[in-house]
Design a protein around this motif. Sequence first.
Motif, short mmCIF file in Angstrom:
data_model
loop_
_atom_site.label_atom_id
_atom_site.label_comp_id
_atom_site.label_asym_id
_atom_site.label_seq_id
_atom_site.Cartn_x
_atom_site.Cartn_y
_atom_site.Cartn_z
N GLY A 71 9.18 11.74 -3.63
CA GLY A 71 8.70 11.52 -2.27
C GLY A 71 8.09 10.15 -2.14
N SER A 72 7.22 9.98 -1.17
CA SER A 72 6.59 8.68 -0.94
C SER A 72 5.07 8.82 -1.02
CB SER A 72 7.00 8.13 0.43
OG SER A 72 6.60 9.01 1.45
N TRP A 73 4.40 7.69 -1.19
CA TRP A 73 2.95 7.67 -1.24
C TRP A 73 2.43 6.48 -0.45
CZ3 TRP A 73 0.55 3.41 -3.33
CH2 TRP A 73 1.31 2.61 -4.21
N SER A 74 1.19 6.59 -0.01
CA SER A 74 0.52 5.46 0.64
C SER A 74 -0.98 5.58 0.37
CB SER A 74 0.80 5.43 2.14
OG SER A 74 0.25 6.57 2.76
N LYS A 129 0.82 -1.22 0.00
CA LYS A 129 0.00 0.00 0.00
C LYS A 129 0.85 1.26 0.00
CE LYS A 129 -3.54 -2.41 2.56
NZ LYS A 129 -3.39 -3.17 3.75
N SER A 130 2.05 1.17 -0.59
CA SER A 130 2.95 2.32 -0.55
C SER A 130 4.01 2.22 -1.65
CB SER A 130 3.62 2.41 0.81
OG SER A 130 4.43 1.27 1.02
N GLY A 131 4.77 3.31 -1.75
CA GLY A 131 5.86 3.34 -2.70
C GLY A 131 6.45 4.72 -2.78
N THR A 132 7.10 5.00 -3.88
CA THR A 132 7.70 6.30 -4.12
C THR A 132 7.07 6.92 -5.36
OG1 THR A 132 9.50 5.34 -5.41
CG2 THR A 132 9.90 5.67 -3.04
N TRP A 133 7.24 8.22 -5.50
CA TRP A 133 6.74 8.93 -6.68
C TRP A 133 7.83 9.85 -7.17
CZ3 TRP A 133 6.69 14.20 -6.63
CH2 TRP A 133 6.71 14.83 -5.38
N LYS A 134 7.74 10.21 -8.45
CA LYS A 134 8.66 11.17 -9.07
C LYS A 134 7.84 12.10 -9.95
CE LYS A 134 12.68 8.21 -9.20
NZ LYS A 134 13.69 7.56 -10.02
N HIS A 135 8.23 13.35 -9.99
CA HIS A 135 7.62 14.32 -10.88
C HIS A 135 8.68 15.37 -11.19
CE1 HIS A 135 4.74 17.76 -11.79
NE2 HIS A 135 4.58 16.87 -12.76
#
Length: 120
Positions: free
Chosen positions: A112-115, A101-107
């Motif tokens: 950062g991280s997400w959940s 239910k989580s991971g990382t993000w890039k833009h």
Amino acid sequence: MVAPMLFLASCSEIVDNIDRKNEQENYVSPYAGKWIGTYTGEVSGNLILNVSKSGSIEVTRIVNANVEETYYTSLQSAASAAISPSTSPKGFSLIGSLETKSGTWKHQYWSGSWSVQKQP
């Protein structure tokens, strides 16, 4: 004179192929449903993931409560929890798993991280 060639398949082969096709058509990913959460880091906002029964995902990213971006990706395989690498037209991408239910993000230059949590 050349005799025509006949190819015969056994009845059990035909039934097996039909059963396999029906299984694929009726398969429902255990991750199907609506997932809601946040992404945090250098930029933050809300996420909504709508996972179809086949494992395709509609990702909606909400920034500042009024700017939305939607793009599409999928699970790496129908039974997998890993999200396939995919980037939105504006350059946002999620890396991670619905199992955790989580991971990382890039833009662009930010990350950062997400959940998320699955909704009932």
